[in-house]
Design a protein around this motif. Structure first.
Motif, mmCIF file in Angstrom:
data_model
loop_
_atom_site.group_PDB
_atom_site.id
_atom_site.type_symbol
_atom_site.label_atom_id
_atom_site.label_comp_id
_atom_site.label_asym_id
_atom_site.label_seq_id
_atom_site.Cartn_x
_atom_site.Cartn_y
_atom_site.Cartn_z
ATOM 1 N N VAL A 103 -6.631 -46.043 26.320
ATOM 2 C CA VAL A 103 -7.220 -46.614 25.110
ATOM 3 C C VAL A 103 -7.988 -47.879 25.496
ATOM 4 O O VAL A 103 -7.480 -48.723 26.228
ATOM 5 C CB VAL A 103 -6.125 -46.968 24.077
ATOM 6 N N SER A 104 -9.204 -47.985 24.998
ATOM 7 C CA SER A 104 -10.014 -49.171 25.212
ATOM 8 C C SER A 104 -10.176 -49.864 23.868
ATOM 9 O O SER A 104 -10.650 -49.253 22.909
ATOM 10 C CB SER A 104 -11.385 -48.789 25.782
ATOM 11 N N VAL A 105 -9.769 -51.123 23.808
ATOM 12 C CA VAL A 105 -9.834 -51.898 22.567
ATOM 13 C C VAL A 105 -10.809 -53.044 22.779
ATOM 14 O O VAL A 105 -10.643 -53.857 23.682
ATOM 15 C CB VAL A 105 -8.447 -52.458 22.179
ATOM 16 N N ARG A 106 -11.842 -53.086 21.937
ATOM 17 C CA ARG A 106 -12.757 -54.228 21.947
ATOM 18 C C ARG A 106 -12.616 -54.926 20.606
ATOM 19 O O ARG A 106 -12.894 -54.362 19.559
ATOM 20 C CB ARG A 106 -14.205 -53.778 22.147
ATOM 21 N N ASN A 107 -12.182 -56.172 20.663
ATOM 22 C CA ASN A 107 -12.107 -56.978 19.458
ATOM 23 C C ASN A 107 -13.329 -57.892 19.437
ATOM 24 O O ASN A 107 -14.370 -57.519 19.948
ATOM 25 C CB ASN A 107 -10.781 -57.717 19.377
ATOM 26 N N ILE A 108 -13.237 -59.042 18.908
ATOM 27 C CA ILE A 108 -14.421 -59.880 18.737
ATOM 28 C C ILE A 108 -14.993 -60.352 20.070
ATOM 29 O O ILE A 108 -16.194 -60.327 20.280
ATOM 30 C CB ILE A 108 -14.106 -61.066 17.809
ATOM 31 N N LEU A 109 -14.149 -60.751 21.000
ATOM 32 C CA LEU A 109 -14.639 -61.346 22.250
ATOM 33 C C LEU A 109 -14.133 -60.655 23.507
ATOM 34 O O LEU A 109 -13.647 -61.312 24.395
ATOM 35 C CB LEU A 109 -14.253 -62.823 22.318
ATOM 36 N N GLY A 110 -14.221 -59.394 23.636
ATOM 37 C CA GLY A 110 -13.852 -58.797 24.907
ATOM 38 C C GLY A 110 -13.196 -57.443 24.775
ATOM 39 O O GLY A 110 -12.722 -57.069 23.713
ATOM 40 N N ASP A 111 -13.214 -56.739 25.889
ATOM 41 C CA ASP A 111 -12.634 -55.409 25.962
ATOM 42 C C ASP A 111 -11.345 -55.455 26.764
ATOM 43 O O ASP A 111 -11.226 -56.214 27.723
ATOM 44 C CB ASP A 111 -13.580 -54.455 26.686
ATOM 45 N N SER A 112 -10.400 -54.620 26.374
ATOM 46 C CA SER A 112 -9.168 -54.454 27.138
ATOM 47 C C SER A 112 -8.904 -52.955 27.233
ATOM 48 O O SER A 112 -9.006 -52.231 26.238
ATOM 49 C CB SER A 112 -7.990 -55.132 26.449
ATOM 50 N N ASP A 113 -8.570 -52.502 28.431
ATOM 51 C CA ASP A 113 -8.277 -51.089 28.661
ATOM 52 C C ASP A 113 -6.794 -50.931 28.956
ATOM 53 O O ASP A 113 -6.219 -51.702 29.736
ATOM 54 C CB ASP A 113 -9.097 -50.558 29.839
ATOM 55 N N PHE A 114 -6.193 -49.912 28.337
ATOM 56 C CA PHE A 114 -4.766 -49.673 28.491
ATOM 57 C C PHE A 114 -4.540 -48.224 28.883
ATOM 58 O O PHE A 114 -4.862 -47.319 28.108
ATOM 59 C CB PHE A 114 -4.029 -49.982 27.171
#
Length: 153
Positions: A83-94
């Motif tokens: 899962v790749s989550v992009r919120n307001i300031l950046g992406d995080s991959d899990f």
């Protein structure tokens, strides 16, 4: 997932109402500051405004409008690698081995990705005010999570 990887995504979710609202608010702010900057020197308030003040007023309005447009960035993508989550300031991959599930806590505005070690990440792309779209996104995300977790075992 490193740079250069182009994973195939089975699901991509973005907020709808929040994006619509943010675009309208940003446009109103930009127009208001533009109008204020243009008419700044026309009044007789006793203060002496210069062209630089007008430009600064317009520039500040554009910066505020751009900041509001950051609210249009959230996105959640789901694929075989995780899962790749992009919120307001950046992406995080899990990767799937770190994901326990997804929840929508009571009285919260957005969903969250539950991770190992009692950690979680808010997913601003799946918002309660999107109602049916949010419910469909949660169902699809749970379905894909169950499928990919089972494939990895």
């Amino acid at each position: 997932m490193g740079q250069g990887d182009t994973p195939e995504w089975d699901l991509e979710v973005r907020p709808h109402r929040a994006v619509f609202t943010a675009r309208i608010v940003a446009a109103v702010i930009a127009i208001a500051f533009l109008a204020g900057g243009i008419w700044l020197r026309t009044g007789s308030t006793g203060v002496n405004f210069r062209v630089a003040d007008q430009l600064a007023m317009i520039g500040i309005g554009l910066l505020i409008a751009a900041a509001v447009l950051l609210l249009t960035r959230p996105r959640v993508r789901v694929g075989p690698s995780g899962v790749s989550v992009r919120n307001i300031l950046g992406d995080s991959d899990f990767p799937w081995n770190t994901v326990l599930g997804v929840t929508f806590p009571d009285k919260k505005a957005w969903a969250r990705l539950e991770l190992v070690n009692d950690d979680y990440v808010p997913m601003l792309a799946i918002r309660s005010n999107d109602k049916e779209r949010a419910a469909q996104a949660m169902d699809k995300l749970r379905e894909l999570g169950a499928r990919y977790t089972a494939e990895q075992e």
